[in-house]
Design an enzyme around this catalytic site. Sequence first.
Site, PDB file in Angstrom:
ATOM      1  N   SER A  14     -15.741  -0.613  -3.253  1.00  9.76           N
ATOM      2  CA  SER A  14     -15.095  -1.130  -4.473  1.00  9.76           C
ATOM      3  C   SER A  14     -16.117  -1.550  -5.525  1.00  9.76           C
ATOM      4  O   SER A  14     -16.030  -1.146  -6.689  1.00  9.76           O
ATOM      5  CB  SER A  14     -14.216  -2.334  -4.122  1.00  9.76           C
ATOM      6  N   GLY A  15     -17.092  -2.367  -5.141  1.00  5.51           N
ATOM      7  CA  GLY A  15     -18.074  -2.889  -6.106  1.00  5.51           C
ATOM      8  C   GLY A  15     -19.019  -1.812  -6.610  1.00  5.51           C
ATOM      9  O   GLY A  15     -19.293  -1.710  -7.814  1.00  5.51           O
ATOM     10  N   CYS A  42     -12.088  -0.960   1.447  1.00  8.77           N
ATOM     11  CA  CYS A  42     -10.734  -1.056   0.895  1.00  8.77           C
ATOM     12  C   CYS A  42      -9.964   0.255   1.052  1.00  8.77           C
ATOM     13  O   CYS A  42      -8.858   0.282   1.571  1.00  8.77           O
ATOM     14  CB  CYS A  42     -10.813  -1.462  -0.575  1.00  8.77           C
ATOM     15  N   CYS A  47      -7.648  -2.445   2.725  1.00  8.60           N
ATOM     16  CA  CYS A  47      -6.412  -2.672   1.944  1.00  8.60           C
ATOM     17  C   CYS A  47      -5.430  -1.499   1.958  1.00  8.60           C
ATOM     18  O   CYS A  47      -4.237  -1.680   2.208  1.00  8.60           O
ATOM     19  CB  CYS A  47      -6.739  -2.933   0.476  1.00  8.60           C
ATOM     20  N   LYS A  50      -4.091  -0.233   5.479  1.00  5.84           N
ATOM     21  CA  LYS A  50      -3.333  -1.381   6.009  1.00  5.84           C
ATOM     22  C   LYS A  50      -1.979  -1.505   5.313  1.00  5.84           C
ATOM     23  O   LYS A  50      -0.951  -1.639   5.963  1.00  5.84           O
ATOM     24  CB  LYS A  50      -4.149  -2.654   5.805  1.00  5.84           C
ATOM     25  N   TYR A 180      -6.419 -13.677   7.728  1.00 10.52           N
ATOM     26  CA  TYR A 180      -5.369 -12.807   7.178  1.00 10.52           C
ATOM     27  C   TYR A 180      -5.356 -11.423   7.816  1.00 10.52           C
ATOM     28  O   TYR A 180      -4.288 -10.827   7.988  1.00 10.52           O
ATOM     29  CB  TYR A 180      -5.451 -12.748   5.644  1.00 10.52           C
ATOM     30  N   GLU A 184      -2.051  -9.969   9.557  1.00 10.03           N
ATOM     31  CA  GLU A 184      -1.390  -8.761   9.054  1.00 10.03           C
ATOM     32  C   GLU A 184      -1.184  -7.736  10.169  1.00 10.03           C
ATOM     33  O   GLU A 184      -0.103  -7.143  10.287  1.00 10.03           O
ATOM     34  CB  GLU A 184      -2.213  -8.165   7.907  1.00 10.03           C
ATOM     35  N   ARG A 201      -7.556 -20.483  17.486  1.00  2.61           N
ATOM     36  CA  ARG A 201      -8.205 -21.684  18.017  1.00  2.61           C
ATOM     37  C   ARG A 201      -7.666 -22.970  17.405  1.00  2.61           C
ATOM     38  O   ARG A 201      -7.935 -24.054  17.888  1.00  2.61           O
ATOM     39  CB  ARG A 201      -9.719 -21.566  17.895  1.00  2.61           C
ATOM     40  N   THR A 315     -11.177  -7.003  -2.891  1.00  4.58           N
ATOM     41  CA  THR A 315     -11.477  -5.825  -3.702  1.00  4.58           C
ATOM     42  C   THR A 315     -11.548  -6.099  -5.205  1.00  4.58           C
ATOM     43  O   THR A 315     -12.543  -5.752  -5.848  1.00  4.58           O
ATOM     44  CB  THR A 315     -10.458  -4.713  -3.382  1.00  4.58           C
ATOM     45  N   ARG A 323     -18.446  -4.720 -12.528  1.00  4.56           N
ATOM     46  CA  ARG A 323     -18.311  -4.363 -13.956  1.00  4.56           C
ATOM     47  C   ARG A 323     -19.043  -5.375 -14.834  1.00  4.56           C
ATOM     48  O   ARG A 323     -19.668  -4.999 -15.831  1.00  4.56           O
ATOM     49  CB  ARG A 323     -16.836  -4.290 -14.351  1.00  4.56           C
ATOM     50  N   HIS A 441      18.093 -13.757 -13.372  1.00  5.85           N
ATOM     51  CA  HIS A 441      19.096 -14.091 -12.368  1.00  5.85           C
ATOM     52  C   HIS A 441      19.786 -12.852 -11.848  1.00  5.85           C
ATOM     53  O   HIS A 441      20.069 -11.957 -12.631  1.00  5.85           O
ATOM     54  CB  HIS A 441      20.116 -15.049 -13.004  1.00  5.85           C
ATOM     55  N   GLU A 446      13.206 -16.849  -9.981  1.00  5.80           N
ATOM     56  CA  GLU A 446      13.731 -17.807 -10.969  1.00  5.80           C
ATOM     57  C   GLU A 446      13.568 -19.246 -10.478  1.00  5.80           C
ATOM     58  O   GLU A 446      13.569 -20.182 -11.274  1.00  5.80           O
ATOM     59  CB  GLU A 446      15.181 -17.499 -11.329  1.00  5.80           C
TER      60      GLU A 446
END
Length: 452
Positions: A14-15, A42, A47, A50, A180, A184, A201, A315, A323, A441, A446
């Site tokens: 990514s970078g 990623c 990402c 996954k 995470y 996931e 743990r 990412t 950038r 709604h 909302e």
Amino acid sequence: MSYDYDLFVIGAGSGGLASSKRAASYGAKVAIAEHDLVGGTCVIRGCVPKKLMVYASQFSYLYQYAQGYGWEVGDKKPRPKFNWNKLITAVDTEVKRLSQLHISFLEKAGVELISGYAKFIDAHTLEVGDRKITADKILIAVGGEAVKPDIPGIEHSITSREMFLLPEQPKRFAVWGGGYIGVEFANILKGLGSEVTQIIRRDLILHGFDEDIRSNIQAGMVNHGINFLTQKVIEKIEKTEAGLQIFLNGDDTEPLTVDALLCATGRQPNLAGLMLENAGVEVNGKGAIQVTPDSRTNQPNIFAVGDCTDRMNLTPVAIAEGRAFADTEFGHQPRFITHENIATAVFSNPEGATVGLTETQAREKFGDNIKCYTARFRPMFHSFTGSEEKVFIKLVVEINTDRVLGAHMVGKDAAELIQGIAIAVNMGATKKDFDNTMGIHPTSGEEFVTLR
Ligand SMILES: Cc1cc2nc3c(=O)[nH]c(=O)nc-3n(C[C@H](O)[C@H](O)[C@H](O)COP(=O)(O)OP(=O)(O)OC[C@H]3O[C@@H](n4cnc5c(N)ncnc54)[C@H](O)[C@@H]3O)c2cc1C
């Protein structure tokens, strides 16, 4: 002194991809080295694959929920049946397509791709395969890799990298770790029909997230039948004919037997083999490259972005850091990014998402000058599904200024919703601004503008 390139980037994740293309757009002569598939964690093993598996795992619930809305699944074949091999093949094909797409983006941007593992010879020279390459500036964007604790039998466990390559769906699946990534995959496998145990743990998963997010996601997972073993660590793993036997601390009962164990206990920067010492680049106490806010290392011509700097391992952050580096060094627009108010999500079931301060962080910073607004309710979608699943939302507000410091949500589409709310939080919106906003709604979202 003249160099082969104005910029040499190590790592096409990514970078690295974002910074190399941005630098080339300013007219710099740029090359990028990658020793694996172009795209990085990623795209290839994070990402993207996954999230595709998350989508796959949601259908089992939808089939179930549909019945409350009048859809009859019936006893006759074909009844919904999941095919692991079909999913894994489709995901792999998509990942390879995306990798090719990234190669074409590099070509279009005029960035030269050099396949191979890059190592430093000195601060301006690298070795990639049998080539020696010199560059004026070098950007390290090598990412990170999962690490496993050193316990007997750990070689029988897998990491997230292998999750996308398993030849068969494990019927009995265990996850070690409450971060995470572990959460996931526990949800993915549960949704696809495996028996899932998560070993953590602490008492709660997702350390570092708001306490209410942690407890609501974990409660939802228990509701879906995921078995939690809390305050446990694995001491030993044995491979037997019956499966992998997992021995836990303080347990004199039978070991847990599973078909696969995902070790999701942590990640570390990918620095072994890079020969950073040849360039004199400093590493901090956490084993990450030490950088200033504008991604400079201690060497004036060497920079680092993304997971290898261990600032915020996501990412969009790696892309933004990359950038900003290119704009500063090649576009004459000096800037750096802050790591505040970065929205993030956990693609669990139920999903969680968050932006800004947790209640605990806000209280540490502002003491009693904090008010939290929460709501927990059954979403309209579950009116006929029979599911007990609830949506939880929370705003953390600074009383004096009325500023919303944090927004947190557990429930369907939490990530999509919090992405929008992140703009408001980033702009410094007040609770009054939220209240003055008309809701859509009927939606779950909302509730964010009607909290009392
Ligand atoms: C399972 C999983 C799920 C994730 N899910 C999400 C998510 O949903 N959302 C999100 O924002 N983030 C997610 N992430 C994190 C995200 O993938 C990373 O933060 C991001 O990829 C970091 O980008 P990077 O450029 O720093 O490194 P990477 O994308 O890891 O790229 C580094 C590249 O450098 C290459 N490389 C390493 N050393 C060398 C060398 N010496 N020479 C040549 N090449 C080298 C590697 O092969 C790799 O391609 C996830 C990560 C994992 C593991």
